[in-house]
Design a protein around this motif. Sequence first.
Motif, PDB file in Angstrom:
ATOM      1  N   ALA A 102       0.870  -1.304  -0.095  1.00  0.00           N
ATOM      2  CA  ALA A 102       0.083   0.169   0.051  1.00  0.00           C
ATOM      3  C   ALA A 102       0.813   1.120   0.177  1.00  0.00           C
ATOM      4  N   GLN A 141       0.868   3.731   8.141  1.00  0.00           N
ATOM      5  CA  GLN A 141      -0.499   3.323   7.529  1.00  0.00           C
ATOM      6  C   GLN A 141      -1.501   2.828   8.676  1.00  0.00           C
ATOM      7  N   GLN A 171      -7.013   6.356   2.663  1.00  0.00           N
ATOM      8  CA  GLN A 171      -6.175   5.903   1.467  1.00  0.00           C
ATOM      9  C   GLN A 171      -6.590   6.843   0.349  1.00  0.00           C
ATOM     10  N   CYS A 223      -8.303   2.857  -3.823  1.00  0.00           N
ATOM     11  CA  CYS A 223      -8.811   3.088  -2.458  1.00  0.00           C
ATOM     12  C   CYS A 223      -8.935   1.834  -1.475  1.00  0.00           C
ATOM     13  N   ASN A 261      -6.310  -0.575  -1.664  1.00  0.00           N
ATOM     14  CA  ASN A 261      -4.926  -0.175  -0.513  1.00  0.00           C
ATOM     15  C   ASN A 261      -5.525  -0.747   0.948  1.00  0.00           C
ATOM     16  N   ILE A 262      -6.756  -0.211   1.175  1.00  0.00           N
ATOM     17  CA  ILE A 262      -7.218  -0.537   2.534  1.00  0.00           C
ATOM     18  C   ILE A 262      -7.246  -2.428   2.837  1.00  0.00           C
ATOM     19  N   GLN A 318     -11.318   9.594  -1.372  1.00  0.00           N
ATOM     20  CA  GLN A 318     -10.400   9.105  -0.479  1.00  0.00           C
ATOM     21  C   GLN A 318     -11.058   8.625   0.643  1.00  0.00           C
TER      22      GLN A 318
END
Length: 408
Positions: free
Chosen positions: A151, A158, A171, A193, A196-197, A257
């Motif tokens: 990520a 993070q 993210q 997004c 990435n989470i 986001q």
Amino acid sequence: MSEIKKNSRNTENAPKSPFSTQTVAFSHYNNFSAQLPIDPKTGEIVSGAIKEQAKQCLTNIQAIVESIGHVMDDAVKLTVFLKDISDIEAVDEVYKTFFKNELPTRTTVQVAALPLEGALIQIDALISNGEGTTPQKALDLVKVTRNTENAPKSIHAQSVAFSHYNNLSAQLPIDPQSGEIVAGGVKEQAEQCLKNIKAILESIDHVMNDVVKTTIFLKDIADADAVSEVLAKFYPSYVPARTIVSASALPLYALVQIDVAVSHGDGTPPQLPEDARYLVIEANSAANAPKTAYSHTVAYSHYNHIAGQLPLVAETNQIVNGDVKEQAVQCLNNIKAIVESIDHNMDDIVKINIQLKNVADITAVNEIYTSFFSGDLPARTVVGVSAIPLNALVQIDAVVSNSEGTPA
């Protein structure tokens, strides 16, 4: 049920408000009201540009933190609201000086307006509370800060786990391999997004269904339905509580986001090994609150997370007639209905977040706001936004104490 008591506190060393408490501690977290760049001695915005204002916001947070026997490195999450997203680099220069160790998680967003004219920045905070609240015993719980190569990385962490929650940095739609915004429109960006989470969660042995609350920041509120389609792929059965917030601008000029709060059944040291049994997430919806495609409230451990409430009448699912005062009453009545449906009351709320189409309407909202509480007021954050779903004038969400906890 163990009656864990809320601990509401103020210090003279930070600005006070008659409509909020500076910090409300419950269980293992302190929930802070957003801090404006106000000098508590004068009650006025500090002179200077963005760096001076950012320093004052963080100085106010530090004063509150120290007044409750904590230090800035106990922060697990900060949210920065800016009048101009391009100020973020200047803010970062100041921001880093307030922390000695790894930086907490962070969400940064440009909003249409802040509650005080002349303010360029506002910051709120979530602080660890190892000592807990009565009748819990004090525990020197360990903050666990983690990052994954899968990520995007930045100056802030993070993920920061503390007690029974993981707090993730919001993210952006950045491809971690290229470090660039992904190609495509809002659907492609929303998917990145969420990827990435998911990557962050999987790196700490969690899954998407461990998310209890999702906050979606959109450059164009009309994109909400498109983003909801993408969200449905990541949450095919259980759907966390949700708030949609209109952003005037996002870092890297992204279209979306996404910010999440995540359950952490394994806890952090030195909690006992049996905490790893994973406490149950309880999602509920109230019959007498407006129907939504997502959960009205998700309880996990000692907190309930209430989805953003619009001024909808439950019986009709239409915006209530009237101006901002009537709309604010309806939002708060909806929150009250949800809170009461889970056997709680409004005084169990520890944090309120208010988004306003016109930030000047906060005066009208304040006229009715306190009538919903009989005890100490919760911590509060207020921002002006360029749009609210359904063209509403106000939207309100909440975090509620959950002394009974959730079962293992």
